[in-house]
Write an enzyme that holds these catalytic residues in place. Structure first.
Site, PDB file in Angstrom:
ATOM      1  N   THR A  65       0.862  -1.176   0.000  1.00 49.70           N
ATOM      2  CA  THR A  65       0.000   0.000   0.000  1.00 49.70           C
ATOM      3  C   THR A  65       0.897   1.224   0.000  1.00 49.70           C
ATOM      4  O   THR A  65       1.946   1.228   0.646  1.00 49.70           O
ATOM      5  CB  THR A  65      -0.925   0.069   1.239  1.00 49.70           C
ATOM      6  OG1 THR A  65      -0.133   0.114   2.416  1.00 49.70           O
ATOM      7  CG2 THR A  65      -1.873  -1.113   1.296  1.00 49.70           C
ATOM      8  N   GLN A 116       4.129   1.344  10.272  1.00 46.54           N
ATOM      9  CA  GLN A 116       4.257   1.164  11.718  1.00 46.54           C
ATOM     10  C   GLN A 116       2.979   0.615  12.348  1.00 46.54           C
ATOM     11  O   GLN A 116       3.052  -0.259  13.223  1.00 46.54           O
ATOM     12  CB  GLN A 116       4.640   2.481  12.386  1.00 46.54           C
ATOM     13  CG  GLN A 116       4.968   2.319  13.855  1.00 46.54           C
ATOM     14  CD  GLN A 116       5.397   3.615  14.499  1.00 46.54           C
ATOM     15  OE1 GLN A 116       4.831   4.678  14.225  1.00 46.54           O
ATOM     16  NE2 GLN A 116       6.418   3.546  15.337  1.00 46.54           N
ATOM     17  N   ARG A 165      -3.415 -29.134  41.350  1.00 46.17           N
ATOM     18  CA  ARG A 165      -4.627 -28.470  40.885  1.00 46.17           C
ATOM     19  C   ARG A 165      -4.239 -27.348  39.915  1.00 46.17           C
ATOM     20  O   ARG A 165      -3.365 -26.524  40.212  1.00 46.17           O
ATOM     21  CB  ARG A 165      -5.388 -27.910  42.079  1.00 46.17           C
ATOM     22  CG  ARG A 165      -6.723 -27.328  41.728  1.00 46.17           C
ATOM     23  CD  ARG A 165      -7.419 -26.849  42.996  1.00 46.17           C
ATOM     24  NE  ARG A 165      -8.657 -26.206  42.657  1.00 46.17           N
ATOM     25  CZ  ARG A 165      -9.836 -26.796  42.748  1.00 46.17           C
ATOM     26  NH1 ARG A 165      -9.933 -28.018  43.213  1.00 46.17           N
ATOM     27  NH2 ARG A 165     -10.929 -26.146  42.405  1.00 46.17           N
ATOM     28  N   GLN A 168      -8.403  -7.033   9.332  1.00 49.67           N
ATOM     29  CA  GLN A 168      -8.162  -5.600   9.134  1.00 49.67           C
ATOM     30  C   GLN A 168      -6.899  -5.371   8.301  1.00 49.67           C
ATOM     31  O   GLN A 168      -6.892  -4.532   7.401  1.00 49.67           O
ATOM     32  CB  GLN A 168      -8.028  -4.901  10.483  1.00 49.67           C
ATOM     33  CG  GLN A 168      -7.901  -3.406  10.366  1.00 49.67           C
ATOM     34  CD  GLN A 168      -7.897  -2.726  11.723  1.00 49.67           C
ATOM     35  OE1 GLN A 168      -8.277  -3.296  12.727  1.00 49.67           O
ATOM     36  NE2 GLN A 168      -7.451  -1.487  11.736  1.00 49.67           N
ATOM     37  N   ILE A 169      -5.854  -6.117   8.571  1.00 48.90           N
ATOM     38  CA  ILE A 169      -4.605  -5.971   7.815  1.00 48.90           C
ATOM     39  C   ILE A 169      -4.811  -6.329   6.347  1.00 48.90           C
ATOM     40  O   ILE A 169      -4.293  -5.670   5.453  1.00 48.90           O
ATOM     41  CB  ILE A 169      -3.484  -6.827   8.444  1.00 48.90           C
ATOM     42  CG1 ILE A 169      -3.058  -6.222   9.787  1.00 48.90           C
ATOM     43  CG2 ILE A 169      -2.284  -6.947   7.508  1.00 48.90           C
ATOM     44  CD1 ILE A 169      -2.173  -7.121  10.628  1.00 48.90           C
ATOM     45  N   GLU A 218     -16.386 -25.253  25.623  1.00 49.04           N
ATOM     46  CA  GLU A 218     -15.731 -25.647  26.882  1.00 49.04           C
ATOM     47  C   GLU A 218     -15.741 -24.532  27.923  1.00 49.04           C
ATOM     48  O   GLU A 218     -14.781 -24.353  28.653  1.00 49.04           O
ATOM     49  CB  GLU A 218     -14.293 -26.113  26.638  1.00 49.04           C
ATOM     50  CG  GLU A 218     -14.179 -27.424  25.910  1.00 49.04           C
ATOM     51  CD  GLU A 218     -14.609 -28.627  26.734  1.00 49.04           C
ATOM     52  OE1 GLU A 218     -14.448 -28.613  27.965  1.00 49.04           O
ATOM     53  OE2 GLU A 218     -15.130 -29.579  26.131  1.00 49.04           O
TER      54      GLU A 218
END
Length: 119
Positions: free
Chosen positions: A3, A12, A44, A69-70, A96
């Site tokens: 682009t 950036q 646990r 979006q990218i 889950e």
């Protein structure tokens, strides 16, 4: 993809999005490993497993959304795998135990730890 005459990674804003993705993926991975390690030690692991589940599922959704979006308009195109990844990532926040249920488990564990530390 380019682009404005530059590869998108050279912008950036995109570079920072990718860096944030990497940070969250690595943090999620470490939580999964910690929960697994505790399980391997017959300890646990509910608290860490819930953190891992919530963090990893939300990371998957955020990364998929950022990837769309990218990719721009191509992010919604079924010819690109990003579109499918975004749809697939959503199930992880539901399957889950929803992220809200994971937060309930985590908050109860935090409250229990606080109670034990006061005694």
């Amino acid at each position: 993809r380019k682009t404005m005459g530059k590869y998108i990674i050279d912008h950036q804003a995109v570079a920072f999005m990718l860096a944030d993705m990497a940070i969250q993926i690595e943090a999620s991975r470490m939580m999964v490993w910690r929960a697994g390690w505790l399980r391997d030690q017959n300890k646990r692991n509910t608290y860490y497993a819930s953190i891992a589940k919530a963090l990893a599922s939300e990371t998957a959704n955020k990364c998929a959304s950022d990837a769309v979006q990218i990719f721009g308009g191509n992010g919604f195109n079924t010819e690109y795998p990003v579109e499918k990844l975004m749809r697939d990532a959503k199930i992880f926040t539901i399957y889950e135990g929803t992220s809200q249920i994971q937060r309930l488990i985590i908050s109860r564990a935090v409250a229990d730890m606080a109670k034990h530390n006061q005694q």
